[in-house]
Write a protein that holds these residues in place. Structure first.
Motif, PDB file in Angstrom:
ATOM      1  N   UNK A  22      12.262 -17.171   7.849  1.00 50.98           N
ATOM      2  CA  UNK A  22      12.228 -16.977   9.703  1.00 50.98           C
ATOM      3  C   UNK A  22      12.848 -15.535   9.492  1.00 50.98           C
ATOM      4  N   UNK A  23      14.312 -15.034   9.322  1.00 49.57           N
ATOM      5  CA  UNK A  23      14.474 -13.921   9.151  1.00 49.57           C
ATOM      6  C   UNK A  23      14.301 -12.755   8.089  1.00 49.57           C
ATOM      7  N   UNK A  24      13.284 -13.245   7.364  1.00 48.98           N
ATOM      8  CA  UNK A  24      12.323 -12.400   5.940  1.00 48.98           C
ATOM      9  C   UNK A  24      11.393 -11.770   7.453  1.00 48.98           C
ATOM     10  N   UNK A  25      10.664 -13.634   6.896  1.00 45.97           N
ATOM     11  CA  UNK A  25       9.129 -12.717   8.084  1.00 45.97           C
ATOM     12  C   UNK A  25       9.218 -11.733   9.270  1.00 45.97           C
ATOM     13  N   UNK A  26      10.073 -12.730  10.539  1.00 44.41           N
ATOM     14  CA  UNK A  26      10.044 -11.975  12.022  1.00 44.41           C
ATOM     15  C   UNK A  26      10.821 -11.239  11.777  1.00 44.41           C
ATOM     16  N   UNK A  27      12.028 -11.397  11.602  1.00 39.83           N
ATOM     17  CA  UNK A  27      12.978 -10.431  11.101  1.00 39.83           C
ATOM     18  C   UNK A  27      13.006  -9.049  10.690  1.00 39.83           C
ATOM     19  N   UNK A  28      12.928  -9.271   9.553  1.00 43.53           N
ATOM     20  CA  UNK A  28      12.539  -8.439   8.659  1.00 43.53           C
ATOM     21  C   UNK A  28      10.879  -7.576   8.163  1.00 43.53           C
ATOM     22  N   UNK A  29       9.951  -8.264   8.455  1.00 46.23           N
ATOM     23  CA  UNK A  29       8.730  -7.588   7.598  1.00 46.23           C
ATOM     24  C   UNK A  29       8.399  -7.698   9.197  1.00 46.23           C
ATOM     25  N   UNK A  30       8.100  -8.641  10.605  1.00 44.69           N
ATOM     26  CA  UNK A  30       7.477  -8.168  11.453  1.00 44.69           C
ATOM     27  C   UNK A  30       8.389  -7.335  12.703  1.00 44.69           C
ATOM     28  N   UNK A  31       9.513  -7.839  12.772  1.00 43.35           N
ATOM     29  CA  UNK A  31      10.133  -7.626  13.375  1.00 43.35           C
ATOM     30  C   UNK A  31      11.047  -6.088  13.315  1.00 43.35           C
ATOM     31  N   UNK A  32      11.111  -5.381  12.015  1.00 44.55           N
ATOM     32  CA  UNK A  32      10.820  -3.681  12.128  1.00 44.55           C
ATOM     33  C   UNK A  32       9.482  -2.648  12.690  1.00 44.55           C
ATOM     34  N   UNK A  33       8.268  -3.797  12.619  1.00 40.89           N
ATOM     35  CA  UNK A  33       6.861  -3.180  13.598  1.00 40.89           C
ATOM     36  C   UNK A  33       7.844  -3.368  15.068  1.00 40.89           C
ATOM     37  N   UNK A  34       8.250  -4.469  15.683  1.00 44.48           N
ATOM     38  CA  UNK A  34       8.323  -4.662  17.559  1.00 44.48           C
ATOM     39  C   UNK A  34       9.419  -3.523  17.730  1.00 44.48           C
ATOM     40  N   UNK A  35      10.637  -3.252  16.327  1.00 44.07           N
ATOM     41  CA  UNK A  35      11.902  -2.493  16.866  1.00 44.07           C
ATOM     42  C   UNK A  35      12.606  -3.303  18.528  1.00 44.07           C
ATOM     43  N   UNK A  36      13.167  -2.830  19.705  1.00 40.26           N
ATOM     44  CA  UNK A  36      13.887  -3.636  20.269  1.00 40.26           C
ATOM     45  C   UNK A  36      13.485  -4.572  21.270  1.00 40.26           C
ATOM     46  N   UNK A  37      15.037  -5.571  21.473  1.00 38.23           N
ATOM     47  CA  UNK A  37      13.904  -6.662  22.330  1.00 38.23           C
ATOM     48  C   UNK A  37      15.733  -6.574  23.408  1.00 38.23           C
ATOM     49  N   UNK A  38      15.800  -5.978  24.568  1.00 33.14           N
ATOM     50  CA  UNK A  38      17.034  -5.639  25.211  1.00 33.14           C
ATOM     51  C   UNK A  38      17.950  -5.248  24.990  1.00 33.14           C
ATOM     52  N   UNK A  39      17.128  -4.512  24.800  1.00 34.24           N
ATOM     53  CA  UNK A  39      18.081  -3.365  23.683  1.00 34.24           C
ATOM     54  C   UNK A  39      18.878  -3.069  22.626  1.00 34.24           C
ATOM     55  N   UNK A  40      18.516  -4.473  22.136  1.00 33.92           N
ATOM     56  CA  UNK A  40      18.876  -4.905  20.125  1.00 33.92           C
ATOM     57  C   UNK A  40      17.909  -4.796  19.456  1.00 33.92           C
ATOM     58  N   UNK A  41      18.284  -4.081  18.259  1.00 28.12           N
ATOM     59  CA  UNK A  41      17.137  -4.585  17.077  1.00 28.12           C
ATOM     60  C   UNK A  41      16.928  -6.327  17.281  1.00 28.12           C
ATOM     61  N   UNK A  42      15.284  -6.714  17.184  1.00 27.05           N
ATOM     62  CA  UNK A  42      14.721  -7.528  16.738  1.00 27.05           C
ATOM     63  C   UNK A  42      14.745  -8.432  15.915  1.00 27.05           C
ATOM     64  N   UNK A  43      15.996  -8.088  15.161  1.00 25.17           N
ATOM     65  CA  UNK A  43      16.470  -8.564  14.093  1.00 25.17           C
ATOM     66  C   UNK A  43      18.168  -9.461  14.946  1.00 25.17           C
ATOM     67  N   UNK A  44      18.878  -8.390  14.815  1.00 21.03           N
ATOM     68  CA  UNK A  44      19.664  -9.179  15.831  1.00 21.03           C
ATOM     69  C   UNK A  44      19.596  -9.804  16.883  1.00 21.03           C
ATOM     70  N   UNK A  45      18.298  -9.642  17.835  1.00 21.86           N
ATOM     71  CA  UNK A  45      17.889 -10.740  19.021  1.00 21.86           C
ATOM     72  C   UNK A  45      17.762 -12.028  18.301  1.00 21.86           C
ATOM     73  N   UNK A  46      16.905 -12.294  17.252  1.00 19.37           N
ATOM     74  CA  UNK A  46      16.416 -13.129  16.918  1.00 19.37           C
ATOM     75  C   UNK A  46      17.530 -14.481  16.377  1.00 19.37           C
ATOM     76  N   UNK A  47      18.494 -13.503  15.934  1.00 19.11           N
ATOM     77  CA  UNK A  47      19.563 -13.983  15.143  1.00 19.11           C
ATOM     78  C   UNK A  47      20.065 -15.452  15.157  1.00 19.11           C
TER      79      UNK A  47
END
Lengths: 257, 312
Positions: free
Chosen positions: A39-64
């Protein structure tokens, strides 16, 4: 039974439970670490970098926080449900039932066993997450309290599932058809503010939504829910489920003919 | 208090409507070695299940050493050790862990638990296997492990449900010796068994249960004295041309083959009379054996009587 005897019985049960999931670590500790790592690699790193921010946080930080909570929920639940049902299936639960161990000690022993596995997997996942994101815990007490209470709730829920289960299908139905959808729709991967108003209200009926958001509040300092309200809900769940488990044990439901 | 266990009007009807116990009552004295016999489905395991709280009763009362199992749950459980009919320990745990865990459930401190664990595993010949996973044990070893587990808290009352089922003769004899030893040391033992010889060898008192009712509850001595006749098979030294004619009242002879014959003799008659008649006729007896186990004979006749009454 004297208090010291009760403590020895409790300690024995907890050690037995921890020994069980430690013995089969390839089945209990490694798979969730791999799944959440993906999940970290796919949603956080690969896809997350294209999503940008969520509630003011990097997507990776948001989903952890959500992914850590997901690991704790699934493993607390599955530890108790599989351990208790296996003992029922092999009839080794009779060792406990013929002994003078009081019902509340039996229940508490299984809860602590479930918490131990949930928190062990949570710790593994948290360590892994440090390779992908910086975690600066904003509210340590809230973080610890919510994760402990959540693991208690799902250990209790797993216990009830095991009591009613008659075969191995019965212990996988609830995790597959109830738990997983509730976790995925509980705001692990998105903020509820992205949803239309009606679905925001529907999300409010999902208890996991409160747990995930309170844990996120503890770590990031941001939440979609009122934290006090979330703790009240968690407390209420613990009281109701604990009472139900004790009642079921006292009546021997699923255990005594 | 001289009664170890007192069962009064015990009843059990399962959820499917089957009535396993129809009001059984019996007392077992402290220090007794008591046999509970009955055919399959008679209600023996249900009775044991209720005593050990694994089965909820529908009615009646059970007292262990004067205390009700309903109101003094913890005290009565401390007094009880149960060896079930089926293997009921985790197949994945080590032998020592199984016994140590049970000791922990009874609140034994770790040092004492380790001492007791070693004591009983050694006595039951399992000490060398202590680090083995239980699934690797033979059937006989698994039964002995369940006995060690039941004894680790040194209960005053030990209940064994078919403890020697599937165990070879040599091992069965050594288990009998062990059970006699712990009974002699003061532990009250209740035994259910299919081996009637086992009950005859070990037990002082006996209850026979059939279709959920006690059909006999007496001492083994009295029960065996009720036998009105015994049947012996006599093997002759050489082939017989004709069946010996004993001409004794209450003694009946029947041919088995040309080297052996069957003698049914009333309990009141002296067996020496049979031998002197055979001697007079020049019949040399090489060996003699009981045709049936004496208890088995009684057991079957009691069950037949009970079923006959049930059919009326």
């Amino acid at each position: 039974m004297f208090r010291s005897h009760k403590f020895i019985a409790f300690e024995t049960l907890v050690i037995k439970e921890i020994r069980r999931f430690s013995r089969i670590w390839l089945q209990t500790l490694v798979p969730p670490a791999i799944t959440i790592g993906l999940y970290f690699v796919i949603f956080g790193n690969l896809i997350g970098s294209r999503i940008g921010e969520m509630n003011g946080f990097q997507y990776m930080e948001f989903i952890v926080p959500g992914l850590i909570m997901m690991a704790v929920i699934q493993n607390s639940y599955s530890n108790v449900v599989s351990s208790f049902f296996s003992q029922k299936f092999q009839r080794s639960i009779e060792e406990l039932l013929v002994s003078p161990v009081p019902n509340y000690i039996i229940l508490t022993g299984f809860i602590v066993g479930g918490m131990a596995r949930g928190l062990a997997v949570g710790a593994i996942v948290t360590t892994m997450s440090l390779f992908f994101a910086d975690l600066n815990v904003q509210h340590p007490l809230v973080t610890i309290a919510v994760i402990l209470m959540t693991s208690i709730v799902f250990s209790l829920a797993g216990f009830i599932n095991a009591i009613f289960a008659n075969n191995f299908d019965d212990i996988s139905i609830i995790p597959t058809f109830v738990l997983t959808p509730l976790i995925y729709l509980g705001g692990v991967f998105y903020s509820v503010q992205l949803l239309p108003p009606l679905w925001q209200i529907v999300s409010g009926l999902n208890p996991i939504f409160y747990m995930v958001n309170t844990f996120r509040y503890g770590i990031l300092g941001s939440s979609d829910v009122d934290v006090v309200w979330a703790f009240l809900i968690l407390g209420l769940f613990i009281v109701i489920l604990y009472g139900a488990c004790i009642w079921l044990l006292r009546h021997g439901t699923g255990l005594r003919a | 208090m001289t009664i170890a266990i007192s069962i009064n009007d015990l009843r059990k009807t399962y959820a499917n409507g089957f009535t396993a116990l129809k009001g059984i009552s019996l007392d077992v004295d402290r220090g007794d070695f008591f046999a509970l016999l009955g055919p399959n489905g008679a209600g023996k395991s249900t009775t044991i299940g209720i005593i050990s709280t694994l089965i909820n009763k529908s009615g009646g009362e059970v007292q262990v050493f004067g205390r009700s199992v309903d109101t003094h749950v913890y005290e009565t459980k401390l007094d009880l050790g149960v060896v079930p009919q089926e293997v009921n320990f985790s197949q994945f745990e080590r032998v020592r862990d199984i016994v140590m865990t049970q000791a922990g459930y009874y609140g034994l401190p770790r040092k004492l638990a380790a001492e007791r664990c070693e004591k009983y595993l050694r006595k039951l010949g399992l000490w060398e296997k202590r680090m083995d996973r239980s699934r690797s044990l033979s059937g006989g070893m698994k039964r002995r492990l369940m006995i060690a587990r039941a004894l680790v808290h040194e209960p005053r009352l030990l209940i064994l449900d078919e403890p020697t089922a599937g165990v070879d003769i040599e091992l069965r004899r050594s288990m009998w010796d062990f059970l006699k030893e712990i009974n002699a040391a003061g532990t009250t033992i209740i035994l259910t068994t299919h081996y009637l010889e086992e009950a005859e060898q070990l037990c002082r008192n006996i209850a026979i249960i059939d279709e959920g009712r006690i059909v006999e509850n007496t001492s083994m001595k009295k029960l065996l004295a009720e036998l009105d006749s015994q049947v012996f098979i006599l093997d002759t030294d050489s082939a017989m041309e004709q069946l010996p004619q004993l001409s004794l009242p209450d003694v009946h002879v029947r041919a088995v083959d040309n080297h052996s014959f069957e003698v049914r003799i009333a309990a009141s008659r002296n067996i020496n009379e049979v031998f002197s008649r055979l001697d007079q006729q020049g019949v040399k007896v090489k060996s003699m054996r009981n045709k049936t186990n004496r208890l088995e004979q009684l057991f079957l006749s009691l069950l037949n009587e009970n079923q006959g009454q049930g059919n009326v």
